[in-house]
Design an enzyme around this catalytic site. Structure first.
Site, PDB file in Angstrom:
ATOM      1  N   TYR A 184       0.448   0.479  -9.443  1.00 42.41           N
ATOM      2  CA  TYR A 184      -0.101   1.168  -8.264  1.00 42.41           C
ATOM      3  C   TYR A 184       0.079   0.313  -6.999  1.00 42.41           C
ATOM      4  CZ  TYR A 184      -3.571   2.781  -4.923  1.00 42.41           C
ATOM      5  OH  TYR A 184      -4.185   3.183  -3.774  1.00 42.41           O
ATOM      6  N   TYR A 217      -7.923  11.823   3.691  1.00 41.33           N
ATOM      7  CA  TYR A 217      -9.188  11.126   3.402  1.00 41.33           C
ATOM      8  C   TYR A 217     -10.361  12.084   3.651  1.00 41.33           C
ATOM      9  CZ  TYR A 217      -5.981   7.131   3.773  1.00 41.33           C
ATOM     10  OH  TYR A 217      -4.923   6.276   3.617  1.00 41.33           O
ATOM     11  N   SER A 259      -0.808   4.893   0.810  1.00 41.77           N
ATOM     12  CA  SER A 259      -1.316   6.094   0.129  1.00 41.77           C
ATOM     13  C   SER A 259      -0.352   7.275   0.185  1.00 41.77           C
ATOM     14  CB  SER A 259      -2.634   6.529   0.752  1.00 41.77           C
ATOM     15  OG  SER A 259      -3.693   5.943   0.065  1.00 41.77           O
ATOM     16  N   LYS A 262       1.124   8.497  -3.005  1.00 42.34           N
ATOM     17  CA  LYS A 262       0.345   9.228  -4.020  1.00 42.34           C
ATOM     18  C   LYS A 262       0.900  10.623  -4.337  1.00 42.34           C
ATOM     19  CE  LYS A 262      -3.845   6.558  -2.960  1.00 42.34           C
ATOM     20  NZ  LYS A 262      -5.094   6.509  -2.184  1.00 42.34           N
ATOM     21  N   VAL A 295      -2.797   3.782   5.013  1.00 44.94           N
ATOM     22  CA  VAL A 295      -3.434   2.779   5.866  1.00 44.94           C
ATOM     23  C   VAL A 295      -2.447   1.935   6.680  1.00 44.94           C
ATOM     24  CG1 VAL A 295      -5.625   2.514   4.648  1.00 44.94           C
ATOM     25  CG2 VAL A 295      -3.650   1.196   3.909  1.00 44.94           C
TER      26      VAL A 295
HETATM   27  N1  GLU Z   1      -2.963   0.101  -1.031  1.00 46.48           N
HETATM   28  C1  GLU Z   1      -4.036   0.787  -0.521  1.00 46.48           C
HETATM   29  C2  GLU Z   1      -5.259   0.651  -1.404  1.00 46.48           C
HETATM   30  O1  GLU Z   1      -5.289   1.151  -2.493  1.00 46.48           O
HETATM   31  C3  GLU Z   1      -3.698   2.208  -0.245  1.00 46.48           C
HETATM   32  C4  GLU Z   1      -4.722   2.704   0.643  1.00 46.48           C
HETATM   33  C5  GLU Z   1      -4.311   3.815   1.541  1.00 46.48           C
HETATM   34  O2  GLU Z   1      -3.220   3.867   2.118  1.00 46.48           O
HETATM   35  O3  GLU Z   1      -5.197   4.672   1.676  1.00 46.48           O
HETATM   36  O4  GLU Z   1      -6.184   0.023  -1.028  1.00 46.48           O
END
Ligand code: GLU
Length: 390
Positions: free
Chosen positions: A188, A240, A63, A66, A258
């Site tokens: 993505y 988050y 994430s 992003k 994550v």
């Molecule tokens: N690849 C992960 C997903 O979209 C990214 C999640 C993350 O790092 O929050 O599930």
């Protein structure tokens, strides 16, 4: 060992005993990470990189990609086009929630999966490869080196990505995604699978911290406004459903992933990144979060902490035949202008009334409009004793 490195090593010693939490398990490749890995890095204004712990460990950016894809979208399409498709409000929900605006289907923000997939879908390209190479090139410019994808994490990610696919189809039904859902989601997944180290991430965070200019390579990667927009979204949505409490406790725009990484931006001061795979219930790394919290505390980096020196210019006073010359350098902000004015009054009081006092503001590196207005108005009121050079 230099004192700063020693200070940073001490932070590692302090956080190492925190062994609660678990590595992410919903993507098989992430579940196999060594839970004891621990590293962090800090990058300052002159591009000096200091790292500590397992700084050679590579992990996927997840994430934390992003903010950089958001930066690319903002830089190429502009604010209006991007925020027409994705909001800027914290969702208060987990990263994979269906946080879509009731009428429009616009995802809450670009830091939750729905918003990130909508943002990635905005990146133009004939196919997945072309879109991916644009995204990876942008991330590489932030990192100052060529990054690449961990193909086995990508396969694992794509193989278990049904929820993200479902989100993307929902976005398509609202017209938020216009092109191919498949291309948007696979791009993505690929952006999440880019490999980084704490050094890379710290440089990437530092590029945001120094207004979009990479302090190591000197390259301008995005405009100052784009860096500010991305950092603003990180401040409210980056951690988050812990983002509000994070702001309270740590006070730095940040983004976690994550894989166990956390990167944080101390604007004009540092880029910071930390890594340790065990996650708490919100999906944030326990030890990486603790590291950033300690750094913020020990280095006084909370954005809302009062700082004496904010936008206060450097002042030197030289004598000339006509009278004193007050030279201003660095940055002049509103509060700084007030300080300069009180200094000018003191100089005026101790200078013979026939002497002319020159204020030389021509060498200021950065000026805020309200500050100049205050300074100019004050000096005009004191004329003819004062003269302002701009
Ligand atoms: N690849 C992960 C997903 O979209 C990214 C999640 C993350 O790092 O929050 O599930």
């Amino acid at each position: 060992m230099d004192p700063i490195t020693a200070l940073l090593e001490k932070v590692l010693i302090d956080v190492r005993p925190h062994d609660d939490g678990q590595p992410a398990s919903y993507i098989p490749e992430l579940a196999s990470a060594d839970p004891d890995l621990l590293a962090f890095g800090v990058v300052g204004p002159r591009g000096r990189v200091i790292t500590a712990g397992d700084d050679g460990a590579e992990f996927t950016i997840q994430s934390m990609s992003k903010p950089f894809v958001l930066a690319l979208a903002l830089q190429t399409l502009g604010r209006d086009a991007v925020f027409a498709r994705v909001g800027a409000e914290p969702s208060g929900e987990p990263f994979n929630a269906i946080s879509l605006e009731a009428q429009t289907g616009r995802p809450a923000n670009p830091m939750v999966n729905a918003g990130a997939i909508a943002t990635t879908a905005l990146i133009d390209g004939a196919d997945i490869d072309e879109r991916t190479s644009r995204v990876v090139a942008a991330m590489s410019a932030f990192a100052g080196r060529s990054l690449w994808i961990d193909e086995s994490v990508y396969s694992s990610e794509s193989g278990t990505g049904d929820r993200n696919r479902a989100l993307a189809h929902l976005l398509k039904s609202y017209g938020i995604i216009r092109g191919s859902v498949h291309d948007a989601v696979e791009t993505y997944f690929r952006q999440c699978s880019v490999l980084v180290t704490v050094r890379d991430l710290a440089v990437m965070a530092a590029t945001l911290a120094f207004g979009g200019r990479n302090p190591v390579t000197g390259e301008r990667v995005v405009s100052e406004r784009v860096a500010r927009d991305v950092t603003s979204i990180m401040a409210s949505c980056g951690m988050y459903d812990f983002s509000g409490e994070w702001m309270l406790r740590v006070g730095l725009p940040a983004k976690s992933g994550v894989s166990g990484g956390v990167m944080a931006v101390a604007t004009s001061q540092f880029g910071v990144a930390a890594f340790s795979p065990r996650l708490d219930a919100h999906g944030n790394s326990v030890r990486a979060s603790a590291i950033v919290e300690i750094l913020s505390d020990r280095f006084g980096m909370h954005v809302l902490e009062p700082h004496e020196s904010i936008a206060a210019p450097g002042v030197t006073v030289e004598e000339s035949a006509a009278g004193p010359v007050v030279r201003l350098g660095g940055e002049l902000g509103f509060a700084g202008a007030e300080r300069v004015i009180s200094l000018l009054r003191e100089i005026a009081a101790s200078t013979p009334s026939a002497a002319q006092i020159t204020v030389d503001a021509a060498e200021l590196a950065r000026v805020h409009p309200a500050a100049v207005l205050v300074l100019r108005t004050e000096i005009e009121a004191l004329a003819p004793r004062f003269r302002l050079l701009e």
